[in-house]
Design a protein around this motif. Structure first.
Motif, PDB file in Angstrom:
ATOM      1  N   ALA A   1       9.461  -0.620 -13.446  1.00 12.25           N
ATOM      2  CA  ALA A   1       9.921  -0.740 -13.679  1.00 12.25           C
ATOM      3  C   ALA A   1      10.011  -2.199 -12.134  1.00 12.25           C
ATOM      4  O   ALA A   1       9.711  -3.714 -12.351  1.00 12.25           O
ATOM      5  N   HIS A   2       9.957  -1.513 -10.914  1.00 15.48           N
ATOM      6  CA  HIS A   2      10.028  -2.123  -9.329  1.00 15.48           C
ATOM      7  C   HIS A   2       9.094  -2.681  -8.837  1.00 15.48           C
ATOM      8  O   HIS A   2       8.874  -3.689  -8.492  1.00 15.48           O
ATOM      9  N   TRP A   3       7.757  -2.371  -9.502  1.00 15.23           N
ATOM     10  CA  TRP A   3       6.745  -2.453  -9.959  1.00 15.23           C
ATOM     11  C   TRP A   3       5.793  -4.394 -10.032  1.00 15.23           C
ATOM     12  O   TRP A   3       5.738  -5.249  -9.812  1.00 15.23           O
ATOM     13  N   LEU A   4       7.227  -4.062 -11.725  1.00 15.34           N
ATOM     14  CA  LEU A   4       6.195  -5.300 -12.195  1.00 15.34           C
ATOM     15  C   LEU A   4       7.144  -5.882 -11.926  1.00 15.34           C
ATOM     16  O   LEU A   4       6.736  -7.026 -11.705  1.00 15.34           O
ATOM     17  N   LEU A   5       8.871  -5.968 -11.848  1.00 12.56           N
ATOM     18  CA  LEU A   5       9.103  -7.201 -11.268  1.00 12.56           C
ATOM     19  C   LEU A   5       9.126  -7.237  -9.723  1.00 12.56           C
ATOM     20  O   LEU A   5       9.844  -8.756  -9.876  1.00 12.56           O
TER      21      LEU A   5
ATOM     22  N   PRO B   1       0.724  -1.249  -0.194  1.00 12.29           N
ATOM     23  CA  PRO B   1       0.233  -0.416  -0.298  1.00 12.29           C
ATOM     24  C   PRO B   1       0.526   1.464  -0.315  1.00 12.29           C
ATOM     25  O   PRO B   1       0.463   1.719  -0.325  1.00 12.29           O
ATOM     26  N   THR B   2       1.521   1.406   0.767  1.00 15.69           N
ATOM     27  CA  THR B   2       2.796   2.635   1.055  1.00 15.69           C
ATOM     28  C   THR B   2       3.054   2.970  -0.315  1.00 15.69           C
ATOM     29  O   THR B   2       3.574   3.961  -1.321  1.00 15.69           O
ATOM     30  N   GLY B   3       3.914   1.708  -1.144  1.00  7.64           N
ATOM     31  CA  GLY B   3       4.782   1.855  -2.585  1.00  7.64           C
ATOM     32  C   GLY B   3       3.563   2.423  -3.880  1.00  7.64           C
ATOM     33  O   GLY B   3       3.828   3.082  -4.508  1.00  7.64           O
ATOM     34  N   GLU B   4       2.092   1.657  -2.985  1.00  9.00           N
ATOM     35  CA  GLU B   4       1.247   2.171  -4.350  1.00  9.00           C
ATOM     36  C   GLU B   4       0.549   3.654  -4.121  1.00  9.00           C
ATOM     37  O   GLU B   4       1.184   3.573  -5.171  1.00  9.00           O
ATOM     38  N   LEU B   5       0.362   4.285  -2.883  1.00 14.44           N
ATOM     39  CA  LEU B   5       0.479   5.152  -2.608  1.00 14.44           C
ATOM     40  C   LEU B   5       1.478   6.373  -3.391  1.00 14.44           C
ATOM     41  O   LEU B   5       1.009   6.975  -4.367  1.00 14.44           O
ATOM     42  N   SER B   6       2.847   6.251  -3.301  1.00 17.58           N
ATOM     43  CA  SER B   6       3.792   7.105  -3.910  1.00 17.58           C
ATOM     44  C   SER B   6       3.401   7.163  -5.136  1.00 17.58           C
ATOM     45  O   SER B   6       3.421   7.676  -5.280  1.00 17.58           O
ATOM     46  N   ALA B   7       2.680   5.643  -6.129  1.00 14.39           N
ATOM     47  CA  ALA B   7       3.049   5.799  -7.286  1.00 14.39           C
ATOM     48  C   ALA B   7       2.128   6.920  -7.966  1.00 14.39           C
ATOM     49  O   ALA B   7       2.472   7.430  -8.997  1.00 14.39           O
ATOM     50  N   ARG B   8       0.714   6.852  -6.720  1.00 20.65           N
ATOM     51  CA  ARG B   8      -0.529   7.543  -7.114  1.00 20.65           C
ATOM     52  C   ARG B   8       0.141   8.678  -7.015  1.00 20.65           C
ATOM     53  O   ARG B   8      -0.667   9.205  -8.263  1.00 20.65           O
TER      54      ARG B   8
ATOM     55  N   HIS C   1       5.793  -7.540  -8.099  1.00 22.25           N
ATOM     56  CA  HIS C   1       4.160  -8.253  -7.958  1.00 22.25           C
ATOM     57  C   HIS C   1       4.592  -9.150  -9.600  1.00 22.25           C
ATOM     58  O   HIS C   1       5.390  -8.899 -10.250  1.00 22.25           O
ATOM     59  N   ASP C   2       3.793 -10.401  -9.137  1.00 25.33           N
ATOM     60  CA  ASP C   2       3.527 -11.273 -10.153  1.00 25.33           C
ATOM     61  C   ASP C   2       3.173 -10.916 -11.404  1.00 25.33           C
ATOM     62  O   ASP C   2       3.460 -10.749 -12.336  1.00 25.33           O
ATOM     63  N   GLY C   3       1.678 -10.029 -11.076  1.00 25.13           N
ATOM     64  CA  GLY C   3       0.738  -9.854 -12.660  1.00 25.13           C
ATOM     65  C   GLY C   3       1.280  -7.946 -12.501  1.00 25.13           C
ATOM     66  O   GLY C   3       2.056  -7.257 -11.866  1.00 25.13           O
ATOM     67  N   VAL C   4       0.917  -8.152 -14.111  1.00 23.91           N
ATOM     68  CA  VAL C   4       1.262  -6.939 -14.164  1.00 23.91           C
ATOM     69  C   VAL C   4       0.487  -6.069 -14.515  1.00 23.91           C
ATOM     70  O   VAL C   4       0.037  -4.554 -15.105  1.00 23.91           O
ATOM     71  N   GLY C   5      -0.711  -6.303 -14.263  1.00 24.28           N
ATOM     72  CA  GLY C   5      -2.019  -5.084 -14.492  1.00 24.28           C
ATOM     73  C   GLY C   5      -2.743  -4.183 -13.186  1.00 24.28           C
ATOM     74  O   GLY C   5      -2.071  -3.014 -13.720  1.00 24.28           O
ATOM     75  N   GLY C   6      -2.204  -4.236 -12.466  1.00 23.22           N
ATOM     76  CA  GLY C   6      -2.105  -3.229 -11.921  1.00 23.22           C
ATOM     77  C   GLY C   6      -1.143  -2.401 -11.609  1.00 23.22           C
ATOM     78  O   GLY C   6      -1.629  -0.748 -12.034  1.00 23.22           O
ATOM     79  N   ALA C   7       0.177  -2.456 -11.915  1.00 16.56           N
ATOM     80  CA  ALA C   7       0.787  -0.928 -12.961  1.00 16.56           C
ATOM     81  C   ALA C   7       0.889  -1.230 -14.137  1.00 16.56           C
ATOM     82  O   ALA C   7       0.668   0.560 -13.864  1.00 16.56           O
ATOM     83  N   LEU C   8      -0.118  -1.343 -14.426  1.00 18.67           N
ATOM     84  CA  LEU C   8      -0.224  -1.077 -16.076  1.00 18.67           C
ATOM     85  C   LEU C   8      -1.489   0.524 -16.217  1.00 18.67           C
ATOM     86  O   LEU C   8      -1.230   1.095 -16.654  1.00 18.67           O
ATOM     87  N   ALA C   9      -2.064  -0.558 -14.898  1.00 19.95           N
ATOM     88  CA  ALA C   9      -3.972   0.415 -14.669  1.00 19.95           C
ATOM     89  C   ALA C   9      -3.363   1.408 -14.187  1.00 19.95           C
ATOM     90  O   ALA C   9      -3.663   2.314 -14.577  1.00 19.95           O
ATOM     91  N   HIS C  10      -2.239   1.581 -13.814  1.00 13.83           N
ATOM     92  CA  HIS C  10      -1.907   2.646 -13.086  1.00 13.83           C
ATOM     93  C   HIS C  10      -1.219   3.705 -14.237  1.00 13.83           C
ATOM     94  O   HIS C  10      -0.994   5.244 -14.101  1.00 13.83           O
TER      95      HIS C  10
END
Length: 203
Positions: free
Chosen positions: A158-162, A41-48, A164-173
């Motif tokens: 790249a950090h997010w994709l590598l 959640p902290t990494g995702e919030l930073s990216a958002r 986590h297993d799925g790419v959907g969350g990163a690409l959706a952002h």
């Protein structure tokens, strides 16, 4: 001060941006979650928040000066600093989860890890100089320094994709941001082309 003006003030805005962090820290401190649970959640919030800050310039180019785009522009620095703040919180929970410096160093050469470290290192000078005094001191160099956000964004992706297993969350952002940046580039190119002097025709 009216209620609407108070709610729209920067201190209140900063408090609103900090609410997710306060809730995450509370969850960890009372034992509802462990440090590892806080990493995503902290990494995702930073990216958002980074994406929001980066999307403001394309939105202004696409939609022009509007009340809402002006509101976003005035708070772009706040979004960027919030992204850095959540990145530091992400780092803090990572260090707590790893427990020992030896464990951190043992995996630092993994692509999913060093991309995150490098993205954070690029964020640091941007965050430190995100103030009016630095803008006056660096002058034209300030904008060049802030453009580090582009490689930082690619490293974050790249950090997010590598990690986590799925790419959907990163690409959706990141796909919406890429689309806005592409449209911005096309609009600026077309405007420059339309205003450039046309060669005179000589029979």
């Amino acid at each position: 001060m009216s209620i609407l003006r108070y709610l729209n003030s920067l201190p209140v805005f900063w408090f609103i941006l900090s609410i997710p962090a306060l809730l995450l820290i509370r969850s960890w401190t009372v034992g509802e979650s462990i440090a590892m649970d806080m990493l995503h959640p902290t990494g995702e919030l930073s990216a958002r928040f980074m994406i929001v800050a980066m999307a403001i310039s394309p939105l202004i180019v696409i939609f022009g000066k509007r009340g809402w785009t002006d509101w976003l522009l005035k708070r772009r620095r706040s979004f960027g600093l919030t992204a850095f703040g959540y990145a530091m919180l992400h780092l803090g929970f990572y260090i707590i989860d790893m427990e020992e410096i030896e464990a951190i160093l043992a995996e630092i050469d993994a692509p999913g890890i060093w991309t995150g470290w490098l993205a954070l290192l690029l964020f640091i000078p941007m965050a430190i100089t995100s103030n009016n005094a630095s803008m006056r001191w660096l002058k034209a160099g300030w904008k060049k320094l802030q453009r580090l956000v582009y490689p930082a964004a690619l490293l974050t992706l790249a950090h997010w994709l590598l990690i986590h297993d799925g790419v959907g969350g990163a690409l959706a952002h990141f796909i919406p941001l890429a689309a806005l940046q592409l449209l911005r580039t096309i609009i600026i190119y077309n405007r420059a082309k339309s205003t450039s002097p046309q060669p005179e025709y000589s029979p």
